[in-house]
Design a protein around this motif. Sequence first.
Motif, mmCIF file in Angstrom:
data_model
loop_
_atom_site.group_PDB
_atom_site.id
_atom_site.type_symbol
_atom_site.label_atom_id
_atom_site.label_comp_id
_atom_site.label_asym_id
_atom_site.label_seq_id
_atom_site.Cartn_x
_atom_site.Cartn_y
_atom_site.Cartn_z
ATOM 1 N N TRP A 1 0.678 -1.129 0.045
ATOM 2 C CA TRP A 1 -0.206 0.088 0.153
ATOM 3 C C TRP A 1 0.819 1.218 0.021
ATOM 4 O O TRP A 1 0.553 2.285 -0.619
ATOM 5 N N GLU A 2 2.026 1.332 0.496
ATOM 6 C CA GLU A 2 2.906 2.409 0.636
ATOM 7 C C GLU A 2 3.334 2.606 -0.733
ATOM 8 O O GLU A 2 3.578 3.687 -1.205
ATOM 9 N N HIS A 3 3.763 1.509 -1.531
ATOM 10 C CA HIS A 3 4.016 1.831 -3.014
ATOM 11 C C HIS A 3 2.978 2.327 -3.754
ATOM 12 O O HIS A 3 3.233 3.087 -4.494
ATOM 13 N N ARG A 4 1.706 1.711 -3.380
ATOM 14 C CA ARG A 4 0.588 2.176 -4.220
ATOM 15 C C ARG A 4 0.404 3.676 -3.929
ATOM 16 O O ARG A 4 -0.130 4.649 -4.883
ATOM 17 N N LEU A 5 0.542 4.220 -2.768
ATOM 18 C CA LEU A 5 0.701 5.632 -2.244
ATOM 19 C C LEU A 5 1.648 6.602 -2.667
ATOM 20 O O LEU A 5 1.657 7.670 -2.769
ATOM 21 N N GLY A 6 2.762 5.719 -3.504
ATOM 22 C CA GLY A 6 4.054 6.513 -3.914
ATOM 23 C C GLY A 6 4.659 7.111 -2.803
ATOM 24 O O GLY A 6 5.674 8.112 -2.844
ATOM 25 N N MET A 7 4.735 6.475 -1.408
ATOM 26 C CA MET A 7 5.374 6.700 -0.162
ATOM 27 C C MET A 7 6.209 5.624 0.457
ATOM 28 O O MET A 7 6.163 5.676 1.653
ATOM 29 N N ALA A 8 6.655 4.789 -0.323
ATOM 30 C CA ALA A 8 7.437 3.662 0.121
ATOM 31 C C ALA A 8 8.927 4.039 0.229
ATOM 32 O O ALA A 8 9.608 3.472 -0.589
ATOM 33 N N PHE A 9 9.268 4.858 1.116
ATOM 34 C CA PHE A 9 10.543 5.516 1.116
ATOM 35 C C PHE A 9 11.799 4.859 2.080
ATOM 36 O O PHE A 9 12.751 5.115 2.194
#
Length: 282
Positions: A82-90
């Motif tokens: 889900w973090e990848h989908r949100l573009g926030m998997a940092f």
Amino acid sequence: MGGATTRTTAGRTATPAPIADTETARVPGHTLMDRLRTPRRPRLWFEIVLIAVSYWTYSLVRNAVPEQKSEALRNAGWIWTWEHRLGMAFEQGVNHAINSVSWLIVGMNYYYATLHFIVTLSVLVWLYHWHPGRYAAVRLALFAATGVALLGYYLFPLAPPRLMSGGHFIDTVVVHHTWGSMASGNLADVSNQYAAMPSMHIGWSLWCGLTIATLARPVWVKALGLLYPSATLLVIVATANHFWLDAVGGVVCLSVGFSLSCAWYGSLPYRLPKQVAVICTA
């Protein structure tokens, strides 16, 4: 004591009622609930015992929650997706970048292991000494938030990023051979490794930061208070002990804690009088 006297037209002297001190708590009411809700000067021995027993109970319950490894890893994968989908998997980028600076990541390992306790206890001591009228209410917010966190550990077991299969995260404590986490190395057997949600490193550091920023007087101390939870967020991500969403969980727990404290005392803890009630007698 200390009040001025006035002379009435009848020749009698009268002492006016003392002016209320805005920094003094209200006199306790007559009902049991009024007395319970009225801030009193905390007793040192009681506070030491209460904090020690409370933390021991918290650790015992947290570590007694079943280590549901398969579910915890599944939940970690779900959050990472889900973090990848949100573009926030940092988290992985931060983990690898800071790990490349040895002195910095070693310092963060020790930060993660020690300041969580040192700063929180120091703020409690400061409140006890300088803000006794607010102490109980602010402490209640902290304790309630910690209690809510236990529900999170039970209802949503979660593996930290460093334990994810195929996550390619670096366990910085293991790699740099530092003492930095109860869930790494030789201490892993006595700590629940799958209790990452919520992050009470964030919950406790935000409690400290808000308390310092609100009640401290020097501007530079207020700034340090605001900086502390931000630095803690960087540390928990860099050491791969938490996802940033775990930090959100810590904020939610603290919000519940402050809500319960406000409901009990009828005011935001920081707006309560600084000093405890002082009853003046004639």
